[in-house]
Every structure is written in structure tokens, then in C-alpha cells.
Design a protein around this motif. Sequence first.
Motif, PDB file in Angstrom:
ATOM      1  N   ARG A   6       0.840  -1.210   0.000  1.00  0.00           N
ATOM      2  CA  ARG A   6       0.000   0.000   0.000  1.00  0.00           C
ATOM      3  C   ARG A   6       0.871   1.255   0.000  1.00  0.00           C
ATOM      4  O   ARG A   6       0.594   2.208  -0.723  1.00  0.00           O
ATOM      5  CB  ARG A   6      -0.939  -0.014   1.191  1.00  0.00           C
ATOM      6  N   ILE A   7       1.927   1.262   0.809  1.00  0.00           N
ATOM      7  CA  ILE A   7       2.840   2.416   0.846  1.00  0.00           C
ATOM      8  C   ILE A   7       3.493   2.600  -0.516  1.00  0.00           C
ATOM      9  O   ILE A   7       3.622   3.723  -1.018  1.00  0.00           O
ATOM     10  CB  ILE A   7       3.894   2.249   1.964  1.00  0.00           C
ATOM     11  N   ASP A  65      10.676   2.892   6.115  1.00  0.00           N
ATOM     12  CA  ASP A  65      11.118   2.025   7.214  1.00  0.00           C
ATOM     13  C   ASP A  65      10.165   2.113   8.389  1.00  0.00           C
ATOM     14  O   ASP A  65      10.586   2.160   9.547  1.00  0.00           O
ATOM     15  CB  ASP A  65      12.538   2.417   7.663  1.00  0.00           C
ATOM     16  N   LEU A  66       8.884   2.093   8.100  1.00  0.00           N
ATOM     17  CA  LEU A  66       7.849   2.227   9.121  1.00  0.00           C
ATOM     18  C   LEU A  66       7.944   1.063  10.113  1.00  0.00           C
ATOM     19  O   LEU A  66       7.967  -0.096   9.709  1.00  0.00           O
ATOM     20  CB  LEU A  66       6.471   2.265   8.454  1.00  0.00           C
ATOM     21  N   LYS A  67       8.020   1.394  11.391  1.00  0.00           N
ATOM     22  CA  LYS A  67       8.168   0.368  12.434  1.00  0.00           C
ATOM     23  C   LYS A  67       6.834  -0.151  12.952  1.00  0.00           C
ATOM     24  O   LYS A  67       6.770  -1.174  13.602  1.00  0.00           O
ATOM     25  CB  LYS A  67       8.974   0.931  13.619  1.00  0.00           C
ATOM     26  N   SER A  68       5.766   0.587  12.682  1.00  0.00           N
ATOM     27  CA  SER A  68       4.438   0.157  13.127  1.00  0.00           C
ATOM     28  C   SER A  68       3.619  -0.205  11.893  1.00  0.00           C
ATOM     29  O   SER A  68       4.095  -0.103  10.768  1.00  0.00           O
ATOM     30  CB  SER A  68       3.753   1.302  13.885  1.00  0.00           C
ATOM     31  N   SER A  69       2.378  -0.583  12.123  1.00  0.00           N
ATOM     32  CA  SER A  69       1.499  -0.825  10.988  1.00  0.00           C
ATOM     33  C   SER A  69       1.063   0.529  10.416  1.00  0.00           C
ATOM     34  O   SER A  69       1.128   1.554  11.100  1.00  0.00           O
ATOM     35  CB  SER A  69       0.267  -1.629  11.420  1.00  0.00           C
ATOM     36  N   LEU A  70       0.621   0.533   9.181  1.00  0.00           N
ATOM     37  CA  LEU A  70       0.128   1.759   8.552  1.00  0.00           C
ATOM     38  C   LEU A  70      -1.073   2.288   9.337  1.00  0.00           C
ATOM     39  O   LEU A  70      -1.213   3.500   9.545  1.00  0.00           O
ATOM     40  CB  LEU A  70      -0.252   1.488   7.093  1.00  0.00           C
ATOM     41  N   TYR A  73       0.110   4.014  12.473  1.00  0.00           N
ATOM     42  CA  TYR A  73       0.704   5.297  12.090  1.00  0.00           C
ATOM     43  C   TYR A  73      -0.387   6.320  11.790  1.00  0.00           C
ATOM     44  O   TYR A  73      -0.327   7.460  12.251  1.00  0.00           O
ATOM     45  CB  TYR A  73       1.622   5.099  10.883  1.00  0.00           C
ATOM     46  N   LEU A  74      -1.395   5.912  11.042  1.00  0.00           N
ATOM     47  CA  LEU A  74      -2.509   6.799  10.698  1.00  0.00           C
ATOM     48  C   LEU A  74      -3.261   7.233  11.956  1.00  0.00           C
ATOM     49  O   LEU A  74      -3.549   8.416  12.140  1.00  0.00           O
ATOM     50  CB  LEU A  74      -3.464   6.096   9.728  1.00  0.00           C
ATOM     51  N   PHE A  75      -3.575   6.284  12.838  1.00  0.00           N
ATOM     52  CA  PHE A  75      -4.318   6.612  14.048  1.00  0.00           C
ATOM     53  C   PHE A  75      -3.495   7.532  14.955  1.00  0.00           C
ATOM     54  O   PHE A  75      -4.034   8.470  15.542  1.00  0.00           O
ATOM     55  CB  PHE A  75      -4.713   5.340  14.807  1.00  0.00           C
ATOM     56  N   SER A  76      -2.209   7.268  15.075  1.00  0.00           N
ATOM     57  CA  SER A  76      -1.348   8.125  15.897  1.00  0.00           C
ATOM     58  C   SER A  76      -1.300   9.534  15.323  1.00  0.00           C
ATOM     59  O   SER A  76      -1.384  10.516  16.062  1.00  0.00           O
ATOM     60  CB  SER A  76       0.061   7.557  15.974  1.00  0.00           C
ATOM     61  N   THR A  77      -1.177   9.625  14.016  1.00  0.00           N
ATOM     62  CA  THR A  77      -1.152  10.927  13.356  1.00  0.00           C
ATOM     63  C   THR A  77      -2.452  11.678  13.639  1.00  0.00           C
ATOM     64  O   THR A  77      -2.435  12.854  14.018  1.00  0.00           O
ATOM     65  CB  THR A  77      -0.941  10.764  11.835  1.00  0.00           C
ATOM     66  N   GLY A  78      -3.576  11.006  13.476  1.00  0.00           N
ATOM     67  CA  GLY A  78      -4.870  11.624  13.734  1.00  0.00           C
ATOM     68  C   GLY A  78      -5.038  12.020  15.191  1.00  0.00           C
ATOM     69  O   GLY A  78      -5.550  13.108  15.492  1.00  0.00           O
ATOM     70  N   LYS A  79      -4.591  11.165  16.088  1.00  0.00           N
ATOM     71  CA  LYS A  79      -4.709  11.458  17.515  1.00  0.00           C
ATOM     72  C   LYS A  79      -3.898  12.698  17.869  1.00  0.00           C
ATOM     73  O   LYS A  79      -4.385  13.590  18.579  1.00  0.00           O
ATOM     74  CB  LYS A  79      -4.229  10.256  18.328  1.00  0.00           C
ATOM     75  N   PHE A  80      -2.683  12.795  17.358  1.00  0.00           N
ATOM     76  CA  PHE A  80      -1.852  13.953  17.663  1.00  0.00           C
ATOM     77  C   PHE A  80      -2.417  15.224  17.034  1.00  0.00           C
ATOM     78  O   PHE A  80      -2.340  16.301  17.615  1.00  0.00           O
ATOM     79  CB  PHE A  80      -0.407  13.714  17.236  1.00  0.00           C
ATOM     80  N   MET A  81      -3.010  15.101  15.850  1.00  0.00           N
ATOM     81  CA  MET A  81      -3.665  16.263  15.237  1.00  0.00           C
ATOM     82  C   MET A  81      -4.847  16.724  16.087  1.00  0.00           C
ATOM     83  O   MET A  81      -5.084  17.922  16.243  1.00  0.00           O
ATOM     84  CB  MET A  81      -4.133  15.941  13.819  1.00  0.00           C
ATOM     85  N   LEU A  82      -5.571  15.759  16.625  1.00  0.00           N
ATOM     86  CA  LEU A  82      -6.698  16.077  17.490  1.00  0.00           C
ATOM     87  C   LEU A  82      -6.202  16.763  18.763  1.00  0.00           C
ATOM     88  O   LEU A  82      -6.759  17.784  19.192  1.00  0.00           O
ATOM     89  CB  LEU A  82      -7.464  14.791  17.823  1.00  0.00           C
TER      90      LEU A  82
END
Length: 184
Positions: A6-7, A65-70, A73-82
Motif C-alpha cells: 500500500r505504501i 522504514d515504518l516500524k508500526s502498521s500503517l 501510524y494513521l491513528f497516531s497521526t490523527g490522535k496527535f492532530m486532534l
Amino acid sequence: MTDEQRISQLKKRDRNALKDVYLEYKTEFFRFARRYTKDDIVLEDIFQDAVIAVYENALAGKLDDLKSSLKTYLFSTGKFMLFKKFRDTKEMATDEDYIFDQRETAVMEDVFEDQGPNEYQRQLVANFKKLGEKCREILELFYLQGMKLDEITKKQGYDNKDVAKSQKSRCLKSLKQLIGKHNG
């Protein structure tokens, strides 16, 4: 399709891959993020911004070189944006919504100043992968997806909430022991 595939598609500017990410994770992200706000308009904006950020980071090679699942990563990004939205607008949740305590507020501030995963975080990810499938799943459901123990009990087929709570506790203890062995 694997995260790597997907990436790779996102890096090729494949709009279908972007659409797939959006559709696959939207409902689950909303369920996860509702612990912070019940406002669907805010959630929609944040989710769209997070998907675009993931897309741009894929194009820039930052996910190679993503260490987590996509998804993580997406949920973390969204959470931090929130979190950033709440911090920037000084909005606080109402009685029914999630209210950030002092520790979470301090963590949010640290996150925005963070320059990437530290050694402990890298060990956490590496040792998390060493846990059994059931342990990884219950910890992901609780900590990453924000599911309540009642929901996990039903989803995982545990006899009752106490069994799920004990299992989560044992799994967390195992993870801490794995990290401790690496540090000791």
C-alpha cells in the motif's frame, strides 16, 4: 494487501490506494477518536488531514522504514492532530466528552516537541512483536483502538469483563518484563 504494498502504491500517487486507506480505516478511526470528542465534523476534518499527512509522508519516503502498521501510524497521526487542535484552540471536552488530565496534556506537549521515537519506544515496538498474537491483539484493541473492556470481552469471546481485564494485565506485565530484560 500488505502495508508495504500500500505504501508503495501511495508513493506512485495511486489514488485508489489513497481511497482504500480512507475507506478501510474511517469507521474504526471515528470509534477510536470519539473518546476525545463526539463532534463528527471535527473527526472528519482530522481524519482527512491525517490521511493526507500519511500520503505526503509516503511520497516523501518517510514511511519506507515504518516500524508500526500503517493503521497505527494513521491513528497516531490523527490522535496527535486532534490533541494539537485542542491545545491550539484551548477547547476542552464537555461533561460527556473525554477530558484531558494534566498528565495527558503534558504528554501532548512532549509529543509536539518530540523528534521521533526514543530508545524506549523502539524497544517497546520490538518487544511488542515478541508477544503472542492474543496479547498483541488485546493490547492493540485497548490502547490503540480505544476499545473498552466490555467491547473487547465480546469481540474476543472472553467469559466476562474480569477475564479480559486479567488477560490485558498479564499481557502488559509480559511486555514490561520483555523490555526489562533488554534493559537489564
